[in-house]
Design an enzyme around this catalytic site. Structure first.
Site, short mmCIF file in Angstrom:
data_model
loop_
_atom_site.label_atom_id
_atom_site.label_comp_id
_atom_site.label_asym_id
_atom_site.label_seq_id
_atom_site.Cartn_x
_atom_site.Cartn_y
_atom_site.Cartn_z
CB VAL A 113 -1.10 -0.15 1.40
CG1 VAL A 113 -0.17 0.05 2.45
CG2 VAL A 113 -2.01 0.89 1.07
CE LYS A 116 -1.36 -1.95 -4.47
NZ LYS A 116 -0.56 -1.11 -3.38
CB THR A 117 -3.88 3.98 -7.54
OG1 THR A 117 -4.11 3.07 -6.50
CG2 THR A 117 -5.00 4.59 -8.02
N GLY A 160 -13.88 9.03 -26.43
CA GLY A 160 -12.96 8.38 -25.31
C GLY A 160 -13.01 9.16 -23.84
CB THR A 174 -11.20 7.59 -18.27
OG1 THR A 174 -10.18 7.89 -19.06
CG2 THR A 174 -10.77 6.35 -17.24
CG HIS A 179 -1.82 -8.29 -2.86
ND1 HIS A 179 -1.03 -8.58 -2.11
CD2 HIS A 179 -1.43 -7.46 -3.75
CE1 HIS A 179 0.14 -7.49 -2.24
NE2 HIS A 179 -0.33 -6.87 -3.24
CE LYS A 222 5.36 6.33 -3.60
NZ LYS A 222 4.98 6.39 -2.12
CG ASP A 275 9.70 11.53 -8.06
OD1 ASP A 275 9.29 12.07 -7.01
OD2 ASP A 275 9.04 10.27 -8.00
P1 GDP Z 1 -0.94 2.38 -3.88
O1 GDP Z 1 -1.65 2.48 -2.45
O2 GDP Z 1 -0.07 1.34 -4.09
O3 GDP Z 1 -2.19 2.52 -5.00
O4 GDP Z 1 -0.31 4.04 -4.04
P2 GDP Z 1 -0.96 5.33 -4.64
O5 GDP Z 1 -0.67 5.31 -6.14
O6 GDP Z 1 -2.10 5.62 -4.06
O7 GDP Z 1 0.44 6.18 -4.31
C1 GDP Z 1 0.51 6.52 -2.77
C2 GDP Z 1 1.28 7.85 -2.65
O8 GDP Z 1 2.49 7.82 -3.42
C3 GDP Z 1 0.48 9.11 -3.35
O9 GDP Z 1 0.71 10.09 -2.36
C4 GDP Z 1 1.10 9.21 -4.35
O10 GDP Z 1 1.02 10.77 -5.03
C5 GDP Z 1 2.77 8.90 -4.06
N1 GDP Z 1 3.12 8.42 -5.43
C6 GDP Z 1 2.96 7.43 -5.97
N2 GDP Z 1 3.96 7.52 -7.33
C7 GDP Z 1 5.08 8.29 -6.90
C8 GDP Z 1 6.24 8.79 -7.46
O11 GDP Z 1 6.51 8.19 -8.45
N3 GDP Z 1 7.00 9.57 -6.68
C9 GDP Z 1 6.55 10.39 -5.91
N4 GDP Z 1 7.22 11.11 -5.39
N5 GDP Z 1 5.40 9.91 -5.00
C10 GDP Z 1 4.34 8.92 -5.88
#
Ligand code: GDP
Length: 297
Positions: free
Chosen positions: A25, A29-30, A48, A50, A74, A125, A127
Site C-alpha cells: 500500500v 500501484k494506483t 474516449g 475514461t 491482492h 518513486k 524522483d
Molecule cells: P497505492 O496504495 O499503491 O495504490 O499507491 P498510490 O498510487 O495511491 O500512491 C501513494 C502515494 O504515493 C500517493 O500520495 C502518490 O501521489 C505517491 N506516489 C506515487 N507514485 C509516486 C512517484 O513516482 N513519486 C512520488 N514522489 N510519489 C509518488
C-alpha cells in the site's frame, strides 16, 4: 461442462498480455495504473471518456496492445486464483525506492511465485531524494528475485509514476516478457470470458466486466455466467463506447445478465436459451453438491 474442448493449433492467433500490478500500500500501484493509462495512443479519439470497469487496454507507440487489470490490491488476484481463474499473464511488482520490501510486497512475491506468473519489478518513486533503488535490488535477492541489474533474469525498471519517468521502458519490458510467453488464443469461435468485477446498477441492472479468454463475444450472444444465464444486450469498452464485439484479452462491460456474478466466474457462450438453462442448472447442482459436501464444524 462445455469448456473442456481444446482449440486446434492453427486457429490460435497472438493476443495481448494481461497484466496485474501488485505491491505494498502507498508504493504507487494506483498512480502507476493511471500513468500507464495516460500513455495510450488511442486516447482522445471520439467518445474516449475514461470508465473504470476493472480493466483497461492501451495501445503503445509501437502499436502493441496491453491489458491491465485496474483492480489494485491482492484480493482480486488471490480470490480469482482460488476460484481457478488465472487470467494474469504478467505481474508488475511495484516497490517504492524510498521504502523497501514491506509485508504486502512479500505477499505479492509469494502469490506471484505460487501462480507461476512471470514478474517485472517496477522500482517506483525514483524522483525522490531518498530513493535507493540498489537497496531494493539487494533486498529482492533475499527472496530469490534476481533482477537483470544484478545479472539475473527478472526485468527491473526504475520509474516515477508521479513524474512519468521510465514508463516507455516499463511498457517495453512488458512487451518483451509477453513475446517470450507467446500468448495465443482462438478468436474465431464462441467466447469464453472471466468475470473481473460485477455489480448491480440501479438503472442498467446487473453489470459485469469480463475479460475474454478465447473466441469473440458479440451482441446478442446467449451465455451462462456462473450459475446465471443471459443474453448480451450491450457491450461497452473501457472508454464507455458501445462496441459490437470483443476478442481475446479485451476487457468489456456486459449488459444483459440474469443476476450479478462473482469475480472469477466463467462466462460461456452457448447455442441457445435452452442450452443456457441446462448448463446453468448443471452448474447450480454442482454448486449445491459442493456446499452439502462441505464439513460442518
Ligand atoms: P497505492 O496504495 O499503491 O495504490 O499507491 P498510490 O498510487 O495511491 O500512491 C501513494 C502515494 O504515493 C500517493 O500520495 C502518490 O501521489 C505517491 N506516489 C506515487 N507514485 C509516486 C512517484 O513516482 N513519486 C512520488 N514522489 N510519489 C509518488
Amino acid at each position: 461442462d462445455t469448456t473442456e474442448d481444446v482449440d486446434p493449433e492453427e486457429s490460435m492467433k497472438p493476443r495481448p498480455p494481461v497484466v496485474t500490478i501488485m505491491g505494498h500500500v502507498d508504493h504507487g500501484k494506483t498512480s502507476l495504473l493511471d500513468a500507464l493509462r495516460g500513455t495510450d495512443v488511442t486516447r482522445g479519439e471520439a467518445g474516449g471518456i475514461t470508465q473504470h470497469i476493472g480493466a483497461y487496454q492501451i495501445k503503445t507507440k509501437g502499436g502493441d496492445v496491453i491489458t491491465f487489470l485496474d483492480t489494485p490490491g491482492h484480493e482480486a488476484f488471490t480470490e480469482m486464483r482460488a476460484r481457478g481463474a488465472n487470467v494474469t499473464d504478467i505481474v508488475i511488482l511495484v516497490v517504492a525506492a524510498d521504502d523497501g520490501l514491506m509485508p504486502q510486497t512479500i505477499e505479492a512475491i509469494n502469490h506471484t511465485k505460487a501462480a507461476g506468473v512471470p514478474m517485472i519489478v517496477a522500482i517506483n518513486k525514483i524522483d525522490k531524494d531518498e530513493a535507493n533503488p540498489q537497496k531494493i535490488r539487494e533486498r529482492l535477492l533475499e527472496h530469490e528475485i534476481i533482477v537483470e541489474a544484478m545479472s539475473g533474469d527478472v526485468m527491473d525498471v526504475e520509474v516515477s509514476a508521479k513524474n512519468k519517468i521510465g514508463l516507455d521502458k516499463l511498457l517495453d519490458a512488458i512487451n518483451l516478457q509477453a513475446e517470450l510467453l507467446e500468448l495465443k488464443a482462438n478468436p474465431d469461435r464462441e467466447a469464453d470470458a472471466t468475470v473481473i468485477e460485477a455489480k448491480l446498477d440501479k438503472g442498467k441492472g446487473p453489470l459485469a466486466t469480463v475479460l475474454v479468454t478465447r473466441g469473440t463475444l458479440k451482441r446478442g450472444d446467449v451465455f451462462v455466467v456462473g450459475t446465471e444465464s443471459g443474453r448480451v444486450r450491450a457491450l461497452h469498452d473501457d472508454k464507455g463506447r458501445q462496441i459490437k464485439e470483443a476478442g481475446p484479452a479485451m476487457p468489456v462491460e456486459v449488459l444483459g445478465l440474469g443476476g450479478v456474478p462473482r469475480a472469477g466466474d466463467v462466462l460461456t457462450v452457448v447455442e441457445n436459451e435452452q442450452r443456457a438453462r441446462e448448463v446453468a442448472g448443471y452448474r447450480t447442482e454442482k454448486a449445491n453438491e459442493k456446499r452439502t459436501a462441505m464439513p460442518v464444524s
